[in-house]
Motif scaffolding. Structure first.
Motif, PDB file in Angstrom:
ATOM      1  N   ALA A 155       0.935   9.635  -0.475  1.00 51.17           N
ATOM      2  CA  ALA A 155       1.329   9.234   0.875  1.00 51.17           C
ATOM      3  C   ALA A 155       1.167   7.725   1.070  1.00 51.17           C
ATOM      4  O   ALA A 155       1.668   7.166   2.044  1.00 51.17           O
ATOM      5  N   PHE A 156       0.480   7.082   0.143  1.00 51.90           N
ATOM      6  CA  PHE A 156       0.298   5.627   0.232  1.00 51.90           C
ATOM      7  C   PHE A 156       1.592   4.846  -0.057  1.00 51.90           C
ATOM      8  O   PHE A 156       1.605   3.636   0.050  1.00 51.90           O
ATOM      9  N   TYR A 157       2.667   5.540  -0.462  1.00 52.58           N
ATOM     10  CA  TYR A 157       3.941   4.839  -0.696  1.00 52.58           C
ATOM     11  C   TYR A 157       4.794   4.739   0.566  1.00 52.58           C
ATOM     12  O   TYR A 157       5.884   4.167   0.521  1.00 52.58           O
ATOM     13  N   PRO A 215       4.982   2.977   3.457  1.00 55.19           N
ATOM     14  CA  PRO A 215       5.586   1.715   3.897  1.00 55.19           C
ATOM     15  C   PRO A 215       6.602   1.155   2.901  1.00 55.19           C
ATOM     16  O   PRO A 215       7.605   0.554   3.309  1.00 55.19           O
ATOM     17  N   PHE A 216       6.401   1.393   1.595  1.00 50.85           N
ATOM     18  CA  PHE A 216       7.387   0.941   0.600  1.00 50.85           C
ATOM     19  C   PHE A 216       8.720   1.646   0.836  1.00 50.85           C
ATOM     20  O   PHE A 216       9.785   1.045   0.741  1.00 50.85           O
ATOM     21  N   ARG A 217       8.650   2.916   1.149  1.00 53.46           N
ATOM     22  CA  ARG A 217       9.900   3.664   1.352  1.00 53.46           C
ATOM     23  C   ARG A 217      10.637   3.161   2.594  1.00 53.46           C
ATOM     24  O   ARG A 217      11.859   3.195   2.638  1.00 53.46           O
ATOM     25  N   ASN A 219      -1.553  -1.799  -6.552  1.00 56.14           N
ATOM     26  CA  ASN A 219      -2.171  -1.783  -5.222  1.00 56.14           C
ATOM     27  C   ASN A 219      -1.015  -1.613  -4.216  1.00 56.14           C
ATOM     28  O   ASN A 219      -0.388  -2.568  -3.815  1.00 56.14           O
ATOM     29  N   VAL A 220      -0.737  -0.357  -3.854  1.00 54.39           N
ATOM     30  CA  VAL A 220       0.559  -0.031  -3.242  1.00 54.39           C
ATOM     31  C   VAL A 220       0.657  -0.387  -1.757  1.00 54.39           C
ATOM     32  O   VAL A 220      -0.332  -0.770  -1.116  1.00 54.39           O
ATOM     33  N   SER A 221       1.871  -0.167  -1.241  1.00 52.03           N
ATOM     34  CA  SER A 221       2.198  -0.576   0.123  1.00 52.03           C
ATOM     35  C   SER A 221       1.226  -0.044   1.176  1.00 52.03           C
ATOM     36  O   SER A 221       0.790  -0.790   2.048  1.00 52.03           O
ATOM     37  N   GLY A 222       0.869   1.234   1.095  1.00 53.65           N
ATOM     38  CA  GLY A 222      -0.018   1.817   2.108  1.00 53.65           C
ATOM     39  C   GLY A 222      -1.395   1.178   2.097  1.00 53.65           C
ATOM     40  O   GLY A 222      -2.031   1.025   3.144  1.00 53.65           O
TER      41      GLY A 222
HETATM   42  C1  PBG Z   1      10.177   3.604  -7.099  1.00 56.64           C
HETATM   43  C2  PBG Z   1       8.897   3.024  -6.647  1.00 56.64           C
HETATM   44  C3  PBG Z   1       8.077   3.391  -5.561  1.00 56.64           C
HETATM   45  C4  PBG Z   1       7.045   2.451  -5.498  1.00 56.64           C
HETATM   46  C5  PBG Z   1       7.262   1.563  -6.543  1.00 56.64           C
HETATM   47  N1  PBG Z   1       8.374   1.946  -7.253  1.00 56.64           N
HETATM   48  C6  PBG Z   1       8.237   4.405  -4.517  1.00 56.64           C
HETATM   49  C7  PBG Z   1       8.136   5.833  -4.754  1.00 56.64           C
HETATM   50  O1  PBG Z   1       7.839   6.337  -5.834  1.00 56.64           O
HETATM   51  O2  PBG Z   1       8.407   6.501  -3.769  1.00 56.64           O
HETATM   52  C8  PBG Z   1       5.954   2.401  -4.477  1.00 56.64           C
HETATM   53  C9  PBG Z   1       5.300   1.095  -4.317  1.00 56.64           C
HETATM   54  C10 PBG Z   1       4.461   0.928  -3.104  1.00 56.64           C
HETATM   55  O3  PBG Z   1       4.188   1.868  -2.333  1.00 56.64           O
HETATM   56  O4  PBG Z   1       4.036  -0.208  -2.895  1.00 56.64           O
HETATM   57  N2  PBG Z   1      10.135   4.857  -7.611  1.00 56.64           N
END
Ligand code: PBG
Length: 328
Positions: free
Chosen positions: A200-202, A204-206, A273-276
């Motif tokens: 679920a930490f992705y 904001p990236f989505r 270190n992902v978006s969330g």
């Molecule tokens: C593409 C991808 C994702 C992220 C990086 N490459 C999104 C996903 O798998 O939904 C996430 C990066 C982030 O949250 O900062 N597959």
């Protein structure tokens, strides 16, 4: 004092200089890979609502951004494309004039030394938002590999220095390694998102990449957050298939996994270190609830201490600036 024997650990903490002398973990600008989101059009610099300080940038504004990045001592960026048009097969991902391919050429024109990491995935380019081809709401594995190979080769052709497949199809490292070699790119390393959890930490990236799945979720290809041994199986097979780096993603809730992978394998370990993780800190900082600088430094230091050699982080510019300030 008294007769009870005890150790005086505080001796080594008594001054700033002494603490600096015995410090075990250090952050450097060259540890970081900074993500950039590239959009079509001109004069576009729009802040991503859920990621303050992160922008959608059009190609004409890329040079100014790169000037800043390079001046801060950052040596590497990772590129994500956000196209206007999407289709079922993610054509934009492997088009020779796709967004990431064009952005890579633009980077190389101005800063040939700056390392360009290309994220090799279809989800930003597919209208269904999944990372591979879809049939009857099922994400197909082997059929997707061919498109991922095409994507990687077109990214290498455009000048990418490192290919980072993030799609979590089985066998992607074997397929992409073979494809790159056959196209004459034996020297291009693969930084595999080997250990990528369904997180679920992705979120904001989505939003940033406009890549949320339009049906279902990514649980049939990304990993279950409850699993540890599975991470070792994923890492092992990617290494056997020829990965040069292993990525663990996300980072903050997965420090144990970073340490496990670091202990077990001897390739450079990358933590994403992902978006969330970024948005949580930014939101709290904007409210004045946490000390942004202190908490960010602590978080990134802990990711390195857990075993990451390299960190992909939206904080790369902030931290590089803080490191510069504290060195003067
Ligand atoms: C593409 C991808 C994702 C992220 C990086 N490459 C999104 C996903 O798998 O939904 C996430 C990066 C982030 O949250 O900062 N597959």
């Amino acid at each position: 004092m008294n007769s009870i024997h005890f150790k005086r650990h505080r001796r080594l903490r008594s001054s700033a200089n002494l603490r600096a002398m015995v410090r075990e973990t250090h952050l450097r600008p060259e540890d970081f890979i900074y993500p950039l989101f590239i959009v079509e059009g001109e004069k576009q610099k729009n802040e991503v609502a859920s990621m303050p300080g992160v922008f959608h940038l059009s190609l004409d504004l890329l040079k100014a951004e790169l000037d800043e990045i390079v001046a801060l001592g950052i040596k590497s960026i990772i590129l994500f494309g956000v196209p206007n048009e999407k289709d079922a097969c993610g054509t934009g991902a492997y088009h020779d004039h796709g967004i990431v391919q064009e952005a890579t050429r633009e980077v190389k024109k101005h800063y040939p030394e700056l390392l360009v990491v290309a994220d090799t995935c279809l989800c930003e380019y597919t209208d269904h938002g999944h990372c591979g081809l879809v049939e009857n709401e099922k994400v197909l594995n082997d059929e997707s590999l061919e498109l991922l190979v095409k994507t990687a080769v077109s990214q290498a052709k455009a000048g990418a220095d490192i290919i980072a497949p993030s799609n979590m199809m089985d066998g992607f490292v074997t397929a992409i390694r073979k494809g790159l070699d056959e196209a004459g790119f034996e020297e291009i390393p693969i930084m595999s998102y080997a250990v990528k959890y369904s997180s679920a930490f992705y979120g904001p990236f989505r939003d940033a990449a406009n890549s949320a799945p339009q049906f279902g979720d990514r649980k049939t290809y990304q990993m279950d957050p409850a699993n540890r041994l599975e991470a070792l199986r994923e890492a092992e097979s990617d290494l056997e298939e020829g990965a040069d780096f292993l990525i663990v993603k996300p980072a903050l809730s997965y420090l144990d996994i970073i340490r496990d992978v670091k202990n077990q394998y001897n390739v450079p370990i990358v933590a994403y270190n992902v978006s969330g993780e970024y948005s949580l800190i930014k939101a709290a900082a904007l409210n004045g609830w946490v000390d942004e600088r202190a908490i960010t430094m602590e978080m990134l230091t802990s990711i390195k201490r857990a075993g990451a050699d390299i960190i992909i982080t939206y904080f790369a510019k902030d931290v590089s600036r803080w490191l510069k300030e504290s060195n003067i």
